[in-house]
Design an enzyme around this catalytic site. Structure first.
Site, mmCIF file in Angstrom:
data_model
loop_
_atom_site.group_PDB
_atom_site.id
_atom_site.type_symbol
_atom_site.label_atom_id
_atom_site.label_comp_id
_atom_site.label_asym_id
_atom_site.label_seq_id
_atom_site.Cartn_x
_atom_site.Cartn_y
_atom_site.Cartn_z
ATOM 1 N N ASP A 67 0.822 -1.214 0.000
ATOM 2 C CA ASP A 67 0.000 0.000 0.000
ATOM 3 C C ASP A 67 0.859 1.269 0.000
ATOM 4 O O ASP A 67 2.080 1.201 0.158
ATOM 5 C CB ASP A 67 -0.988 0.003 1.194
ATOM 6 C CG ASP A 67 -0.339 -0.449 2.500
ATOM 7 O OD1 ASP A 67 0.897 -0.552 2.562
ATOM 8 O OD2 ASP A 67 -1.078 -0.692 3.471
ATOM 9 N N ASN A 134 -7.120 -1.358 14.319
ATOM 10 C CA ASN A 134 -8.558 -1.465 14.049
ATOM 11 C C ASN A 134 -8.879 -2.703 13.211
ATOM 12 O O ASN A 134 -9.984 -2.857 12.712
ATOM 13 C CB ASN A 134 -9.080 -0.190 13.355
ATOM 14 C CG ASN A 134 -8.474 0.027 11.978
ATOM 15 O OD1 ASN A 134 -7.702 -0.804 11.486
ATOM 16 N ND2 ASN A 134 -8.816 1.129 11.335
ATOM 17 N N HIS A 136 -7.343 -3.610 10.359
ATOM 18 C CA HIS A 136 -7.127 -3.533 8.908
ATOM 19 C C HIS A 136 -5.965 -4.422 8.469
ATOM 20 O O HIS A 136 -5.084 -4.754 9.259
ATOM 21 C CB HIS A 136 -6.944 -2.077 8.424
ATOM 22 C CG HIS A 136 -5.665 -1.403 8.804
ATOM 23 N ND1 HIS A 136 -5.568 -0.031 8.974
ATOM 24 C CD2 HIS A 136 -4.410 -1.868 9.034
ATOM 25 C CE1 HIS A 136 -4.335 0.284 9.267
ATOM 26 N NE2 HIS A 136 -3.606 -0.803 9.323
ATOM 27 N N GLU A 141 -9.580 -0.970 5.413
ATOM 28 C CA GLU A 141 -10.118 -0.549 6.695
ATOM 29 C C GLU A 141 -11.408 -1.311 7.019
ATOM 30 O O GLU A 141 -12.014 -1.911 6.113
ATOM 31 C CB GLU A 141 -10.415 0.958 6.631
ATOM 32 C CG GLU A 141 -9.180 1.831 6.420
ATOM 33 C CD GLU A 141 -8.388 2.060 7.704
ATOM 34 O OE1 GLU A 141 -8.059 1.080 8.409
ATOM 35 O OE2 GLU A 141 -8.085 3.226 7.996
#
Ligand code: F6R
Length: 247
Positions: A67, A134, A136, A141
């Site tokens: 990414d 979180n 991801h 996400e």
């Protein structure tokens, strides 16, 4: 699923290197996706040390960065391109290095090209992954479609707050380009790394929570060839009934 629980971050990184080296020596992998972040830093350092000693060879391996922020100049110190180049890609003898370019104004064609490149190369043989606090994976996400492809995503505030600490210049971009859950899940094998207490809830949920879009990492539980390497701190919340299965 194989799960290794190591005493600390140092031993987790050594274990990951050992397993990775074995996989490389099996010659069954060519296309490998690599993450950035704090978790794999020592893993990369140890791989580079091994390479300098002539004990590991990447000459048949194509590296794919998972990414990148958007917009982001490739040579900015805050770019994932800069991170992966300086921690790994430029320090070993990879055959090919690929990444998403966060400075291409046409992000649609940037994502399409990366998706097509991965397909043309025959897909990923392996993905090495960290876990976001979180849940991801890559920059997929919570809420990401499980069949999502390479695309532009808007980052959640939870991610922005955490990543701000790792970020040097100006306001952190709200957007990123990322391989989708589809590309990651289709990798023939996965190595998932997690270190520290801050990851313990996600590790617990990954092992024993519902498989859901709200926790992208949870989908990896369905992967046929995944190994998970974590340290004791990341493992503190694993429930006894699961721990008994691991030990
Ligand atoms: C970064 C990436 C992210 C990180 C995750 C964990 O390229 O793909 O999914 O793996 O945010 O980051 P660290 O290791 O910094 O806790």
């Amino acid at each position: 699923m194989k799960i290794f629980i190591e005493k600390n971050y140092e031993l987790l990184s050594s274990k990951a290197v050992l397993r990775f080296k074995k996989i490389l020596e099996s010659k069954k992998v060519k296309n490998i996706a690599f993450p950035t972040g704090n978790t794999p830093k020592l893993f990369y350092r140890k791989l580079v040390e091994l390479y300098k000693k002539g004990k590991i060879d990447f000459s048949k391996i194509s590296g794919f960065l998972i990414d990148e922020y958007y917009p982001m100049k490739k040579d900015s110190k805050d770019s994932f391109n800069y991170y992966i180049s300086n921690n790994f890609f430029a320090l070993v003898n990879l055959k090919e290095k690929y990444s998403l370019n966060g400075s291409n104004l046409d992000f649609i064609s940037e994502c399409r090209s990366y998706k097509e490149l991965i397909e043309k190369k025959g897909g990923l043989d392996m993905a090495i992954l960290g876990i976001g606090e979180n849940g991801h994976i890559g920059f997929n996400e919570p809420g990401s479609e499980l069949n999502s492809r390479v695309r532009l995503v808007e980052l959640k505030n939870t991610t922005l707050d955490l990543n701000r600490a790792k970020y040097e210049a100006g306001p952190i971009p709200r957007y990123a380009l990322t391989m989708g859950i589809y590309e990651i899940f289709r990798a023939k094998r996965i190595m998932l790394l997690a270190s520290g207490k801050s990851k313990s809830e996600r590790v617990r949920d990954f092992l024993n929570g519902p498989i859901s879009r709200d926790l992208p990492v949870s989908v990896l539980r369905l992967h046929p060839d995944i190994e998970v390497i974590i340290d004791k701190e990341a493992a503190v919340l694993i429930e006894d009934k699961i721990m008994n299965l691991i030990n």
